[in-house]
Design a protein around this motif. Structure first.
Motif, PDB file in Angstrom:
ATOM      1  N   GLU A 149      -1.956   2.760  -6.449  1.00 49.86           N
ATOM      2  CA  GLU A 149      -1.609   3.507  -7.878  1.00 49.86           C
ATOM      3  C   GLU A 149      -2.034   5.120  -7.423  1.00 49.86           C
ATOM      4  OE1 GLU A 149      -2.495   0.342  -7.802  1.00 49.86           O
ATOM      5  OE2 GLU A 149      -0.648  -0.262  -8.366  1.00 49.86           O
ATOM      6  N   ASN A 150      -3.132   5.208  -7.083  1.00 53.00           N
ATOM      7  CA  ASN A 150      -3.546   6.466  -6.767  1.00 53.00           C
ATOM      8  C   ASN A 150      -4.621   6.563  -5.629  1.00 53.00           C
ATOM      9  OD1 ASN A 150      -4.624   9.233  -6.837  1.00 53.00           O
ATOM     10  ND2 ASN A 150      -5.248   9.169  -8.923  1.00 53.00           N
ATOM     11  N   ARG A 151      -4.254   6.626  -4.517  1.00 57.40           N
ATOM     12  CA  ARG A 151      -5.108   6.487  -3.428  1.00 57.40           C
ATOM     13  C   ARG A 151      -6.239   7.584  -3.300  1.00 57.40           C
ATOM     14  NH1 ARG A 151      -4.753   9.911   0.472  1.00 57.40           N
ATOM     15  NH2 ARG A 151      -2.985  11.073   1.232  1.00 57.40           N
ATOM     16  N   HIS A 152      -6.123   8.675  -4.128  1.00 60.84           N
ATOM     17  CA  HIS A 152      -6.969   9.806  -4.117  1.00 60.84           C
ATOM     18  C   HIS A 152      -8.190   9.297  -4.906  1.00 60.84           C
ATOM     19  CE1 HIS A 152      -4.359  12.409  -2.103  1.00 60.84           C
ATOM     20  NE2 HIS A 152      -3.378  12.060  -3.233  1.00 60.84           N
ATOM     21  N   VAL A 153      -8.097   8.262  -5.850  1.00 66.01           N
ATOM     22  CA  VAL A 153      -9.238   7.560  -6.483  1.00 66.01           C
ATOM     23  C   VAL A 153      -9.703   6.479  -5.960  1.00 66.01           C
ATOM     24  CG1 VAL A 153     -10.024   6.915  -8.843  1.00 66.01           C
ATOM     25  CG2 VAL A 153      -8.310   8.659  -8.713  1.00 66.01           C
ATOM     26  N   ARG A 154     -10.694   6.475  -4.958  1.00 59.28           N
ATOM     27  CA  ARG A 154     -11.391   5.346  -4.222  1.00 59.28           C
ATOM     28  C   ARG A 154     -12.704   5.131  -4.471  1.00 59.28           C
ATOM     29  NH1 ARG A 154      -7.949   5.950   1.636  1.00 59.28           N
ATOM     30  NH2 ARG A 154      -6.062   4.683   0.744  1.00 59.28           N
TER      31      ARG A 154
ATOM     32  N   HIS B 297      -5.439   9.201   6.104  1.00 61.58           N
ATOM     33  CA  HIS B 297      -6.177   9.051   5.197  1.00 61.58           C
ATOM     34  C   HIS B 297      -7.036   7.614   5.248  1.00 61.58           C
ATOM     35  CE1 HIS B 297      -3.031   6.742   3.341  1.00 61.58           C
ATOM     36  NE2 HIS B 297      -2.174   7.684   3.435  1.00 61.58           N
TER      37      HIS B 297
ATOM     38  N   ASN C 267      -6.113   1.011  -3.119  1.00 59.90           N
ATOM     39  CA  ASN C 267      -5.499   1.700  -4.750  1.00 59.90           C
ATOM     40  C   ASN C 267      -4.368   2.562  -4.393  1.00 59.90           C
ATOM     41  OD1 ASN C 267      -5.866   2.172  -7.115  1.00 59.90           O
ATOM     42  ND2 ASN C 267      -7.275   4.155  -6.932  1.00 59.90           N
TER      43      ASN C 267
ATOM     44  N   ASP D 207      -0.022  10.510   5.740  1.00 64.49           N
ATOM     45  CA  ASP D 207       1.132  11.318   5.163  1.00 64.49           C
ATOM     46  C   ASP D 207       1.420  12.480   6.101  1.00 64.49           C
ATOM     47  OD1 ASP D 207       0.664   9.332   3.618  1.00 64.49           O
ATOM     48  OD2 ASP D 207      -0.107  10.576   1.682  1.00 64.49           O
TER      49      ASP D 207
ATOM     50  N   HIS E 211       3.877   1.567  -1.161  1.00 62.91           N
ATOM     51  CA  HIS E 211       4.651   1.482  -2.261  1.00 62.91           C
ATOM     52  C   HIS E 211       5.921   2.342  -2.145  1.00 62.91           C
ATOM     53  CE1 HIS E 211       2.666  -0.077  -5.720  1.00 62.91           C
ATOM     54  NE2 HIS E 211       3.364   0.565  -6.592  1.00 62.91           N
TER      55      HIS E 211
ATOM     56  N   CYS F 136       0.769  -1.155   0.078  1.00 61.55           N
ATOM     57  CA  CYS F 136      -0.057  -0.104   0.080  1.00 61.55           C
ATOM     58  C   CYS F 136       0.725   1.222  -0.160  1.00 61.55           C
ATOM     59  CB  CYS F 136      -0.898   0.075   1.272  1.00 61.55           C
ATOM     60  SG  CYS F 136      -2.122  -1.128   1.216  1.00 61.55           S
TER      61      CYS F 136
END
Length: 495
Positions: A414-419, A345, A412, A368, A164, A162
Motif C-alpha cells: 500500500e505504501n512501501r515508503h513506510v516500512r 528497494h 507494505n 523502480d 500491485h 507486492c
C-alpha cells in the motif's frame, strides 16, 4: 457448471492411461492443447458467437469427430502439419506439432471426452484450473526438464501482490514460460476486491495488457493456450508472445511493469557443427548499445534487458540466482548501474527446495526505473532473509502462500515508503533489515549477497531438521556445487 470434479478427474485419468503407453505429461498436454483449441474454435463458430475463424473446414473439429481408427490417426497427423503453417495464434499453437498418441483408440477416446463438454460455457476458473494442474504435474516430471519453465505459483502471487499492477498498464515477461506471471497479474487486476473495472479497462486487460517472449515452442504453445483458456486475447488474433530470443536486441517497446523469472543456467550458448563434423558449443555474447556490460552470463543480460524494457517510471520484479548478487566483473558493473539508475528497494532471499530444478539458490529483486539523474536513485535496500532456517521440500512440505505473508506485510504494498525493520540490536535474528546505499557500495564488489540471521543448524546439533529435509538440502548444495564446477570446466575448455 458447478460440479467441476468429474471433468478434472477425467482429464487427469487420461494422462495416467497414456503414461502407460510411454506418453509423458508434456506430450499429453500438447495433444490436449491442440484438441481443446479446435473444440473451442468450433464452439465459437456457432451461435451465439457466430465468429468466422481461420480454420479450414477440412481441418476443423467436426473433421476429427467423424473419423475412427487408422483414418483418424492419418487425418489428425495431416491436420497438425497443415495448421502449423497458419498465421497468428493458430499457427503459433500448432508450431512444430506432431501426433504423439500412436493408439487411434485412445486418441478417439480423448476426442470423445473433449467433445462431451461445452468448454466455451465453462467457467474460466475451471478451465484454468484443469490446465494449470496439468502444467504443474508436467513440471514435476524431472526427466522432461519442464520444471525450468514453471515458477512456483505461490511465489508469483506474492510478487504480483507486492508490485500491485494497475488497470490500463502494460505488463511484459521476456521469458514467459507457460505464462504464470500473466495469469497472476490478470487475476489480481480482474479481482473485484482490488479494482472495479469499467468496459474499457476490461478490454484493455484482455487485449492490450500482456506481451512476452518464449523461444521454446512447446512452452510458448502452452502459454498461449493457458492465456486463451483464461480469456486473454482472441482466438483469431495476433500472437502477443514472440518466439524471438528477447536478448538479441532492444525491441523498442517500453512497459509499465516487467515481471519475470529468466531461465536457469548462467551461460547463454549456441551449439554448432565444426569443420570436422563435431558439435561444439560457443558462448553467446550480446553486443548491445543499451547494455552496461558485455557478458555471456544470461542472468546479467536479462537484468540489463529488463532495465531497457521499462518506461522511465516502470517497475520490475525478477527472480535471479545468487551469482547476480555477488559476481565480480560484469556483475559488479551491472549492480552499480542498477543501484544508480533505478531505485533497487527490495531483495527477497528465497529458500531452497521450492524450484523443480534442484540446486537453485535464488532471490527476488524489486526495482523502480527512474529518469536520468546525476545522483544515485537507490537510497536504501531492504532485504528479507527468507532462506536461513527455512526448510521446504516440493512433495512433503511445499511452500504455501501463507508462508510469504510476513514478507508481503513487511514489504507494505500500500505504501512501501513506510516500512519498519524487524531486525534490531535486541532482535539480531529479525528477517527484515535495511542497508543504506553507502553501506552497499562500500562492500567488496558492491556485494548484495547479505545475510545476518544465525543459522540454527550450525549451532544446535540436538535440534536438526527432519532427515528428508537434511537430505534434500545436501542434494541442493551438491547440485549447486556441480553446476559451478561444470561452468569452471567449460571455461577452461573454452566453452
Amino acid at each position: 457448471m458447478s460440479n467441476t470434479g468429474p471433468i478434472v478427474s477425467k482429464v487427469w485419468s487420461f494422462a495416467d492411461v497414456l503414461r502407460d503407453d510411454g506418453v509423458g505429461y508434456g506430450d499429453y498436454l500438447e495433444q490436449l492443447t491442440y484438441l481443446l483449441f479446435l473444440k473451442m474454435a468450433d464452439e465459437y463458430s456457432r451461435p451465439p458467437y457466430d465468429r468466422k475463424l481461420p480454420i479450414p473446414e477440412k481441418y476443423n473439429w467436426e473433421s476429427l469427430v467423424s473419423k475412427k481408427g487408422a483414418e483418424l490417426e492419418s487425418h489428425y497427423t495431416e491436420l497438425l502439419r497443415e495448421l502449423s503453417q497458419a498465421r497468428g495464434i493458430l499457427g503459433q499453437i500448432f508450431t512444430k506439432s506432431q501426433n504423439k498418441i500412436q493408439d487411434p483408440a485412445k486418441l478417439y477416446r480423448i476426442i470423445g471426452m473433449i467433445d462431451k463438454e461445452n468448454w466455451s460455457m465453462m467457467g474460466t476458473d475451471l478451465k484454468g484450473k484443469i490446465y494449470e494442474g496439468l502444467l504443474e504435474k508436467n513440471a514435476e516430471d524431472v526427466k522432461s526438464g519442464a520444471g525450468q519453465y514453471f515458477t512456483p505459483r505461490v511465489l508469483i502471487m506474492a510478487m504480483v501482490e507486492c508490485i500491485h499492477p494497475e488497470p490500463e498498464k502494460t505488463i511484459c515477461d521476456p521469458a514467459c514460460g507457460t505464462g504464470g506471471f500473466f495469469l497472476a497479474s490478470y487475476d489480481f487486476i480482474s479481482n473485484p476486491e482490488n479494482y472495479s473495472l469499467d468496459k474499457e479497462q476490461k478490454e484493455f486487460l484482455k487485449d492490450r495488457t500482456f506481451s512476452g517472449n518464449e523461444i521454446v515452442a512447446s512452452a510458448r504453445r502452452m502459454c498461449l493456450m493457458n492465456m486463451f483458456l483464461h480469456n486473454i486475447g482472441e482466438i483469431d488474433g495476433e500472437s502477443y508472445i514472440s518466439s524471438v530470443d528477447s536478448l538479441i536486441s532492444d525491441p523498442g517497446d517500453r512497459y509499465d511493469y516487467v515481471l519475470t523469472n529468466p531461465p536457469f543456467g548462467k551461460k547463454s550458448s549456441m551449439t554448432f557443427t565444426n569443420e570436422e563434423g563435431k558439435q561444439e558449443k560457443e558462448d553467446l555474447v550480446y553486443n548491445r548499445q543499451d547494455f552496461w556490460a558485455t557478458t555471456s552470463n544470461k542472468q546479467l543480460n536479462f537484468l540489463q534487458h529488463i532495465h531497457t524494457l521499462l518506461k522511465s517510471d516502470g517497475r520490475a520484479t525478477v527472480v535471479l540466482p545468487d551469482n547476480v548478487l555477488f559476481e565480480g566483473g560484469a556483475g559488479e558493473t551491472v549492480r552499480k548501474n542498477i543501484l544508480e539508475t533505478t531505485d533497487l528497494h527490495t531483495v527477497l532471499r528465497l529458500p531452497t527446495g521450492i524450484f523443480y530444478k534442484q540446486g537453485v539458490k535464488a532471490n527476488v529483486l524489486f526495482f523502480d526505473n527512474k529518469p536520468a539523474s546525476k545522483d544515485p536513485w537507490t537510497k536504501e535496500v531492504w532485504i528479507y532473509d527468507f532462506r536461513t532456517n527455512v526448510h521446504f521440500t516440493l512433495k512433503k512440505n511445499p511452500m504455501k502462500f501463507e508462508d510469504l505473508k510476513d514478507f508481503i506485510s513487511c514489504y507494505n504494498p500500500e505504501n512501501r515508503h513506510v516500512r519498519t525493520e524487524t531486525w534490531s540490536e535486541d532482535n539480531p535474528n529479525g528477517r527484515w533489515r535495511k542497508f543504506s546505499y553507502g553501506e552497499i557500495v562500500s562492500r567488496d564488489k558492491t556485494n548484495l549477497d547479505i545475510f545476518w540471521v544465525k543459522d540454527e543448524s550450525l549451532a544446535d546439533l540436538d535440534n536438526l531438521p527432519d532427515p528428508d529435509i537434511l537430505a534434500n538440502e545436501i542434494i541442493e548444495n551438491v547440485e549447486a556445487g556441480l553446476e559451478s564446477f561444470r561452468e569452471i570446466v567449460e571455461t577452461i575448455n573454452g566453452g
